[in-house]
Enzyme design. Structure first.
Site, PDB file in Angstrom:
ATOM      1  N   SER A 174      34.571   1.652  20.410  1.00  0.00           N
ATOM      2  CA  SER A 174      35.557   2.592  19.874  1.00  0.00           C
ATOM      3  C   SER A 174      36.270   3.292  21.041  1.00  0.00           C
ATOM      4  CB  SER A 174      34.873   3.570  18.912  1.00  0.00           C
ATOM      5  OG  SER A 174      35.815   4.222  18.103  1.00  0.00           O
TER       6      SER A 174
ATOM      7  N   ASP B 127      37.982  -4.102  10.502  1.00  0.00           N
ATOM      8  CA  ASP B 127      38.101  -2.785  11.119  1.00  0.00           C
ATOM      9  C   ASP B 127      39.542  -2.303  10.951  1.00  0.00           C
ATOM     10  OD1 ASP B 127      38.129  -0.518  12.650  1.00  0.00           O
ATOM     11  OD2 ASP B 127      37.344  -1.449  14.470  1.00  0.00           O
TER      12      ASP B 127
ATOM     13  N   HIS C 102      34.192  -1.625  11.673  1.00  0.00           N
ATOM     14  CA  HIS C 102      34.053  -1.006  12.993  1.00  0.00           C
ATOM     15  C   HIS C 102      32.627  -1.177  13.522  1.00  0.00           C
ATOM     16  CE1 HIS C 102      36.121   1.513  15.917  1.00  0.00           C
ATOM     17  NE2 HIS C 102      35.111   2.355  15.956  1.00  0.00           N
TER      18      HIS C 102
END
Length: 720
Positions: A578, A664, A696
């Site tokens: 991330s 995602d 994700h």
């Protein structure tokens, strides 16, 4: 992105869910025998994952949920277990192949969900009965204190943003989108949840009344909200609930959710956060909310940020909830707000705690020393605290650990909590605050049969001096079976968020102990932008993603290379997901040959693309300041876009592994593909691990094992 890895989202990531649950495969506790004392992906996936726990009325028994996974079947099963409060009598109550979830005590029995309906059973698992027969599946429930009613969560078709296809085209797969928020997290928004109130009768539970009938708003809130966002009053006459009453573009740019009070008898709703005549100031959807009128000081009294998770006081005179001050800022300090139902007065109880309230409970009336108990992060650990009526705060636990839930264990001051650490997965504890010290008793040992076979790396705390003279907490995890006379390849762990703590979390993917088992030293800094070190430290990231926080990363790894004799300075890698993946992409162009290998999972690569790719626009607005096309953008915005990692690919010189999930929708998978393609076009060794069916995170067992094997194969190739 912060919500991905804050406590609420960490719980979602590390505790069991129903992902891949299959009613045809019976999966139980795995009594595996390991071939060595080193952690493997298979050992991780063999572990049971404890979720929600609840004590019965007299505190003598605890019912809880635990998830088990089968790598071979690529599926999971959620089960219900029970244990006495003294740790004896641990029994799995689920015996069939169907998942059973959401256990709670109801009229002396255990109520739970199975097959989309509510069932009950005795505490020994006998006398199972289905007590609900609703036309729609039940996705969550909460009984009223008097047992006469129940809140039911149902999903409803929603066609305001994605239009329903014509009836004569039933096989058409296209979606006609008319506004923003057509996707959220990992799905297209074609349904929303609503809470219903149903009667509990001798004939069972049937369809209830929609509390938000005719309203196009979700409750609980996507993507991680659940039944904790609703609460019954002690007299069973009212329900407090969380809702962001916005749709489309207005929803996408705002974090302004409120607490509403619903009267069961009249079906009237009152907003507890704002006056009835409140009018939201006009907003520019392409700019940060920081400087807009909605966040002007005089408007902040209207609770314009996230307000969530209400709970009534035991006497029913107050409602408390977690509250963020500013609109558009998902990483604002999470405060504990107490609302007087008679006067409308709001009091913020945790102003002296310069960090977040992650979860809380009211103290029982018998407890004279506390008004609330809560958990929150400070200096890389999530500990337990008490706050009294005056707002004075007392720390109850001082563990190198993360407490991830808090509830009552009886009618006194005993607390029921779940704890984890870098070296221990979730287990259930009874916590008894005392005047001088807190008694902590572990009652479950879910994975002891596995962890006893493993050699874990030692966890150390190190304070590193940053380039601007500050002290930064950095966790050092030594390799399993550490030999101080050897030199080891070393990994810089880059945290996501960007405002998520590098705490004592246990992860089934980013697990520091499996890195240690593979012979790596881990350097995990709490760089600028992370909570638990005061709001000033946390806010030094927004608008400056490539500034001091990147210098903090380099300070941590440079300190390790220079001052830790067992660190091989010629075999350094950097890994992260991330925002941590963004960090890896940025460091790839700015590391001055420090690193020999990079791994980026679901990282942002091109920030101009990211601005319009992501679904929660408020995040990009707050972090970047402006849309990339704005001609009057701030200096922060200009710097952010000018220093996007994709603009420094010409300086890349180090092998890189890119990982991404195609579902995602927070950081869309074109980011990972773009980084991989750029690396290969430049002739840099690179691999791309793409998951068509993951978001994700990586949630399916075989994908999880593939992720771990690919991760360490890549690192071993370049660092060993």
């Amino acid at each position: 992105m912060k919500k991905l890895t804050t406590i609420v989202a960490l719980v979602a990531l590390m505790l069991p869910g129903s992902v891949n649950a299959d009613n045809d495969v019976k999966i139980g506790k795995q009594n595996i025998k390991l071939e060595s004392d080193l952690m493997t992906p298979e050992a991780l996936w063999a572990m049971g994952r404890i979720g929600a726990a609840e004590a019965n009325a007299d505190g003598s028994k605890i019912v809880y949920q635990v998830g088990y996974y089968s790598v071979k079947a690529n599926k999971s099963q959620q089960k219900i277990a029970i244990i006495n409060a003294d740790g004896t009598g641990n029994t799995t109550l689920t015996t069939g192949s169907k998942s059973e979830t959401d256990p709670t005590w109801f009229q002396g029995k255990i109520a739970f969900l199975s097959g989309g309906q509510i069932w009950t059973m005795n505490a020994d698992g006998s006398d199972r009965k289905q007590i609900s027969k609703t036309s729609k599946d039940i996705e969550g429930f909460k009984f009223s204190p008097d047992g006469s009613k129940v809140i039911l969560l149902h999903s409803l078709d929603f066609n305001e943003i994605i239009k329903k296809n014509p009836e004569d085209l039933p096989k058409a797969s296209g979606r006609l989108v008319t506004d923003l928020m057509y996707r959220h997290w990992d799905h297209y928004v074609e349904s929303i949840q609503h809470p219903f109130v149903a009667e509990v009768t001798e004939d069972g539970i049937k369809d209830g009344i929609d509390m938000l009938e005719g309203e196009p708003f979700e409750c609980p809130m996507e993507p991680f909200g659940g039944i904790e966002q609703l609460a019954w009053s002690p007299d069973s006459k009212s329900i407090a609930y969380t809702c962001r009453k916005k749709t489309g573009r207005a929803y996408a740019i705002s974090t302004d959710s409120d607490i509403y009070l619903y009267n069961i008898g009249t079906r009237e709703t009152k907003n507890l956060c704002k006056p009835a005549d409140y009018v939201e100031p006009e907003l520019d959807p392409t700019k940060t909310m920081k400087y807009q009128k909605v966040n002007a000081e005089e408007n902040l009294v209207n609770n314009v940020g996230y307000d969530q998770n209400p709970q009534f006081s035991p006497d029913g005179k107050y409602v408390a909830w977690t509250s963020m001050k500013r609109d558009g800022y998902e990483a604002d300090r999470n405060r504990l707000c107490m609302y007087n139902l008679a006067t409308g007065e709001k009091k913020y109880m945790t102003e002296s705690f310069d960090s977040n309230v992650d979860a809380f409970v009211w103290a029982k009336p018998k407890d004279k020393d506390a008004q609330f108990y809560f958990i929150g992060v400070w200096h890389g650990c999530v500990n337990m605290y008490a706050v009294d009526k005056k707002g004075s705060i007392k720390q109850l636990t001082e563990d190198w650990a993360d407490w991830v839930s808090i509830a009552h264990a009886n009618n006194g001051n005993k607390l029921l909590a779940i704890r984890q650490s870098i070296s221990a997965p979730n287990d259930i504890y009874i916590v008894t605050p005392g005047k001088k010290q807190t008694d902590v008793q572990q009652i479950t040992f879910e994975n002891k049969h596995i962890t006893d076979q493993l050699s874990f790396g030692k966890v150390q705390q190190r304070w590193v001096k940053t380039s601007d003279g500050k002290d930064m907490l950095t966790w050092i995890i030594l390799p399993s079976n550490f030999d101080p006379n050897k030199k080891y390849p070393t990994l810089l762990f880059c945290e996501g968020g960007p405002q998520s703590p590098v705490s004592q979390f246990w992860s089934y993917r980013w697990n520091f102990q499996i890195m240690a088992a593979n012979g790596y030293v881990v350097v995990a800094p709490n760089r600028r932008g992370l909570p638990g070190f005061g709001q000033e430290w946390l806010e030094e990231i927004s608008g400056d993603w490539t500034g001091q926080c990147m210098k903090d990363y380099l300070a941590a790894i440079d300190d390790a290379a220079k001052n830790l004799p067992y660190v091989d300075k010629d075999k350094l890698g950097a890994v992260g997901a991330s925002f941590g993946g963004f960090s890896v992409y940025y460091l790839a162009g700015h590391h001055d040959k420090r690193f020999k290998a990079f791994i980026s999972h679901d990282g942002a690569f091109n920030l101009e693309s990211m601005y319009t790719d992501t679904e929660e626009v408020f995040f990009s607005n707050w972090e970047y300041d402006d849309a990339f096309w704005n001609k009057d953008q701030t200096a922060n915005a200009t710097r952010t876009y000018n220093y996007s990692p994709h603009k420094f690919v010409d300086k890349w010189d180090t092998p890189i592994l890119c990982i991404h999930g195609e579902k995602d929708y927070r950081i869309v998978y074109n980011q990972g593909m773009g980084a991989f393609n750029a690396a290969r076009l430049r002739g840099i060794p690179a691999e791309l691990l793409i998951f068509p069916d993951e978001n994700h995170w990586v949630l399916k067992p075989q994908n999880g094992v593939l992720w771990q094997r690919t991760f360490f194969n890549w690192l071993d190739r370049w660092l060993k």
